[in-house]
Write a protein that holds these residues in place. Structure first.
Motif: not given
Length: 204
Positions: A30-31, A110-112, A173-175
């Motif tokens: 997230t951050y 996923w965002r990692l 995935m981001n959506w």
């Protein structure tokens, strides 16, 4: 004397590590690496900062552990689907469906792998490369199979289409991360509609 595998407040060490990694993964995703503090992770877990350092050595060690945990989950699932019987676009749909099912409730993982603030050298960069390369190789395998089915074995076409496919997966995935109300099954159905429109729309 405490047992070597004992956690805190009666919590087994393995359970405590899992709790820390779950919280830390969401914070990092997230951050970003730069925007996440070990103190915040400790506060959210209800433990002390020294305990996290005792388990993982450093903030970098904590992030790397999150990468290994998340990367193994994602890559293993994609490999499981790749070894199945689905081919062509069905393999792509099954891969997306498997990802949505796996990551429902933890879709931030996923965002990692796409954190612009993460270190670009050292163990973290190496871990990111291991899993992105592993996922990329599976994507290329699936794309090459699809292209062969339509009579195209041009290596550059396969390379270009692999980039397109990875971009589609990342965008979806981001959506999904940004639309938490969407369930895994809703996303699977949406992907079927989108890919059908993309592949068949121009022929009508």
């Amino acid at each position: 004397m405490a047992r070597p595998n004992a956690g805190t407040k009666g919590v087994p060490r393995l359970d405590r590590e899992t709790q820390i990694l779950s919280i830390a993964s969401e914070q990092f995703a997230t951050y970003g690496f730069a925007g996440t503090s070990v103190g915040t992770v400790a506060d959210l877990a209800g433990i002390s900062k020294p305990l996290i350092y005792n388990y993982f050595g450093s903030k970098e060690g904590l992030y790397e552990a999150c990468l290994v945990r998340g990367g193994t989950l994602v890559a293993d699932e994609i490999e499981r689907i790749a070894r199945g019987e689905a081919v062509g676009i069905q393999r792509g749909i099954d891969t997306l469906a498997g990802m949505f099912t796996l990551l429902e409730g933890q879709r931030h993982l996923w965002r990692l792998f796409f954190d612009s603030t993460a270190p670009t050298e050292g163990p973290i960069a190496a871990s990111i490369a291991v899993y992105t390369d592993r996922i990329g190789a599976l994507a290329e395998e699936g794309v090459a199979e699809l292209m062969t089915l339509v009579g195209n074995d041009d290596e550059l076409d396969v390379s270009a289409m692999t980039s397109v496919w990875l971009g589609i997966v990342d965008s979806l995935m981001n959506w999904w991360v940004e639309h938490p109300e969407q369930t895994a099954d809703e996303m699977r159905q949406r992907c079927v509609r989108l890919l059908t429109a993309l592949l068949d729309g121009g022929s009508r």
